[in-house]
Design an enzyme around this catalytic site. Structure first.
Site, PDB file in Angstrom:
ATOM      1  N   ALA A   1       0.276   3.732   7.206  1.00 26.17           N
ATOM      2  CA  ALA A   1       0.369   5.180   7.353  1.00 26.17           C
ATOM      3  C   ALA A   1      -0.994   5.826   7.522  1.00 26.17           C
ATOM      4  O   ALA A   1      -1.091   7.017   7.801  1.00 26.17           O
ATOM      5  CB  ALA A   1       1.086   5.782   6.148  1.00 26.17           C
TER       6      ALA A   1
ATOM      7  N   ASN B   1       0.826  -1.205   0.000  1.00 28.04           N
ATOM      8  CA  ASN B   1       0.000   0.000   0.000  1.00 28.04           C
ATOM      9  C   ASN B   1       0.862   1.258   0.000  1.00 28.04           C
ATOM     10  O   ASN B   1       1.028   1.906  -1.024  1.00 28.04           O
ATOM     11  CB  ASN B   1      -0.946  -0.007   1.213  1.00 28.04           C
ATOM     12  CG  ASN B   1      -2.083   0.987   1.063  1.00 28.04           C
ATOM     13  OD1 ASN B   1      -1.923   2.068   0.502  1.00 28.04           O
ATOM     14  ND2 ASN B   1      -3.249   0.631   1.565  1.00 28.04           N
ATOM     15  N   ASP B   2       1.439   1.577   1.154  1.00 29.88           N
ATOM     16  CA  ASP B   2       2.161   2.844   1.282  1.00 29.88           C
ATOM     17  C   ASP B   2       3.361   2.941   0.355  1.00 29.88           C
ATOM     18  O   ASP B   2       3.705   4.031  -0.098  1.00 29.88           O
ATOM     19  CB  ASP B   2       2.619   3.035   2.734  1.00 29.88           C
ATOM     20  CG  ASP B   2       1.445   3.068   3.705  1.00 29.88           C
ATOM     21  OD1 ASP B   2       0.411   3.657   3.347  1.00 29.88           O
ATOM     22  OD2 ASP B   2       1.561   2.502   4.797  1.00 29.88           O
ATOM     23  N   VAL B   3       4.001   1.809   0.037  1.00 36.39           N
ATOM     24  CA  VAL B   3       5.218   1.849  -0.778  1.00 36.39           C
ATOM     25  C   VAL B   3       4.926   2.112  -2.252  1.00 36.39           C
ATOM     26  O   VAL B   3       5.856   2.281  -3.044  1.00 36.39           O
ATOM     27  CB  VAL B   3       6.030   0.550  -0.626  1.00 36.39           C
ATOM     28  CG1 VAL B   3       6.491   0.371   0.805  1.00 36.39           C
ATOM     29  CG2 VAL B   3       5.243  -0.661  -1.111  1.00 36.39           C
ATOM     30  N   VAL B   4       3.626   2.141  -2.643  1.00 31.51           N
ATOM     31  CA  VAL B   4       3.257   2.475  -4.020  1.00 31.51           C
ATOM     32  C   VAL B   4       2.286   3.650  -4.057  1.00 31.51           C
ATOM     33  O   VAL B   4       1.628   3.890  -5.071  1.00 31.51           O
ATOM     34  CB  VAL B   4       2.627   1.258  -4.739  1.00 31.51           C
ATOM     35  CG1 VAL B   4       3.654   0.168  -4.943  1.00 31.51           C
ATOM     36  CG2 VAL B   4       1.411   0.728  -3.991  1.00 31.51           C
TER      37      VAL B   4
END
Length: 459
Positions: free
Chosen positions: A429, A389-392
């Site tokens: 996040a 999720n957050d890493v993209v």
């Protein structure tokens, strides 16, 4: 063994530890690195047994600890590896505290003067407070990672001021212990107790999204605690091994801070994750997204020339790594160029995704780090995001976003994006992800393993 022979044996063990770190720097040589580490530790243990009269007791303790470790290693799931690492760090810190207590109680048995000199007191002080903070901080990390405690940041008013006051008082007790002419147990106990409390307070404001950095940071702390005790005992093996662990953990923390756009100093001081709280998942406006089935995803994948797979924690929870390998093999058989993109903080510990893919025996040459593959996304037909999720999240490119400036995998630049998730819930996040609502994106809802198995069957 003579003193020179012991020093030489410890030096050889240290060389093996250095070679182990070198080997662990690459998946291709990681097995060799682990082997070097085991050889180095074997040499260090055998050397220690030759210079002590309590070898029977030590061997008995090694047997008990080894048996417990073997049972735990066989039973622990790959998804539980992060909390296991945190638990192991806590034991290293606690061991440093116990050794310091024993040295203060009976310094002669450790080869120290009956009245501890100031230099030894300073070393014991450093080893004790770092070890105590490592233990309590690792316990909190273990509880958060294992779900026994909420992963959300726990904050309260004046938290930083409380931490500062406690740190000053701890230093005061340390100075009292340092300048006392005799063994001052009151000062030592007060210093150790406050250090334990500080460890808790430093880690509780850290949210789940920052846990990979927490683990590497605690790894560094445990190394410095061991090095501090090594100075006290005059043991070069402890000093070298502890320094290697401490410095490598600090370097890894720095690398991961860059990957998350976090200030390094705030990580070392445990202050990150405590400001801003959890961001709102959305502003209340309705957003539309496209969804499809595993069959739809298989059709797009089978007709692509190039595919990048982005693994995340959702893949680990679903234990889908073996199914993903089968999917990649099916696509390769169709002539599709398949690669895996790894973000430095994907998962719940450093290298979490690399470990999962290695367990499934996915070829190392197909697994690429963020810096190696980011430029390829714009020329890629399909990106398959599995539980990440957050890493993209493209919000990292938007000024004012809580994650603004965080380097991400540029999945949004691909021609087509498919995201496999259980729901539209936000990541660690707490941010909504605009990638999910793009016209080029198709959401496939469900357990990652079952969805991927459906794709394999359709192919």
């Amino acid at each position: 063994m003579s003193a020179n022979s012991v020093a030489l044996a410890y030096l050889i063990a240290s060389v093996f530890f250095i070679l182990a770190l070198k080997g662990l720097s690459s998946p291709l040589t990681s097995r060799r690195g682990n082997l070097f580490g085991m050889v180095g530790m074997t040499i260090a243990v055998i050397t220690t047994l030759t210079v002590t009269k309590n070898w029977a007791l030590i061997l008995g303790c090694i047997a008990v600890g080894g048996a417990i470790g073997a049972v735990v290693a066989r039973r622990v799931e790959m998804t539980a590896m992060p909390e296991l690492v945190a638990f192991m760090h806590s034991l290293v810190g606690l061991a440093a505290v116990f050794i310091a207590i024993a040295a203060v109680n009976n310094p002669v048995s450790f080869g120290l003067p009956a009245v501890l000199p100031m230099g030894s007191k300073l070393e014991l002080f450093l080893g004790t407070f770092i070890g105590a903070m490592t233990w309590s901080g690792s316990v909190i990390a273990f509880l958060k990672l294992s779900g026994r405690m909420s992963g959300a940041p726990i904050t309260f008013g004046g938290q930083h001021m409380v931490n500062l006051v406690l740190a000053i008082v701890m230093l005061g007790f340390g100075l009292w212990f340092f300048f006392s002419e005799t063994t001052n147990w009151t000062a030592f106990a007060g210093m150790a107790a406050i250090a334990f409390v500080l460890g808790f307070l430093i880690i509780i404001p850290i949210g789940g999204a920052d846990m990979p950095v927490v683990i590497s940071m605690l790894n560094s702390y445990s190394g410095w605690a061991a090095a501090g005790i090594g100075f006290s005992l005059g043991n070069p093996m402890l000093i070298i091994a502890g320094s290697l662990v401490g410095s490598s953990g600090a370097i890894l923390s720095y690398i991961m801070c860059k990957a998350m756009n976090r200030p390094f100093l705030s990580v070392i001081l445990g202050g990150f994750g405590s400001e801003g709280g959890t961001a709102a998942v959305s502003d209340g406006t309705q957003k539309t997204y496209r969804s499809g089935s595993a069959d739809d995803a298989a059709f797009l994948l089978g007709n692509a020339d190039s595919v990048i797979i982005v693994p995340g924690y959702g893949l680990a929870v679903a234990r889908a790594q073996h199914s993903v390998k089968e999917l990649a093999e099916k696509l390769h058989a169709k002539g599709v160029n398949v690669r895996f993109a790894i973000h430095p903080v994907a998962g719940r510990m450093p290298g979490h995704m690399n470990v999962l893919l290695a367990e499934a025996e996915i070829p190392y040459e197909q697994v690429l780090e963020m810096d190696e593959i980011n430029s390829d996304f714009s020329n890629t037909d399909v990106v398959l995001v599995l539980g990440a999720n957050d890493v993209v999240n493209p919000a990292a490119n938007v000024p004012g976003s809580p994650i603004y400036g965080m380097p991400i995998l540029d999945a949004y630049k691909a021609r087509t994006v498919m995201v496999v998730k259980r729901s539209m819930a936000a990541g660690y996040a707490g941010l909504d992800n605009d990638l999910f609502y793009m016209d080029k994106t198709m959401m496939v809802f469900g357990d990652a393993k079952k969805v991927v198995e459906g794709m394999v069957k359709a192919l």
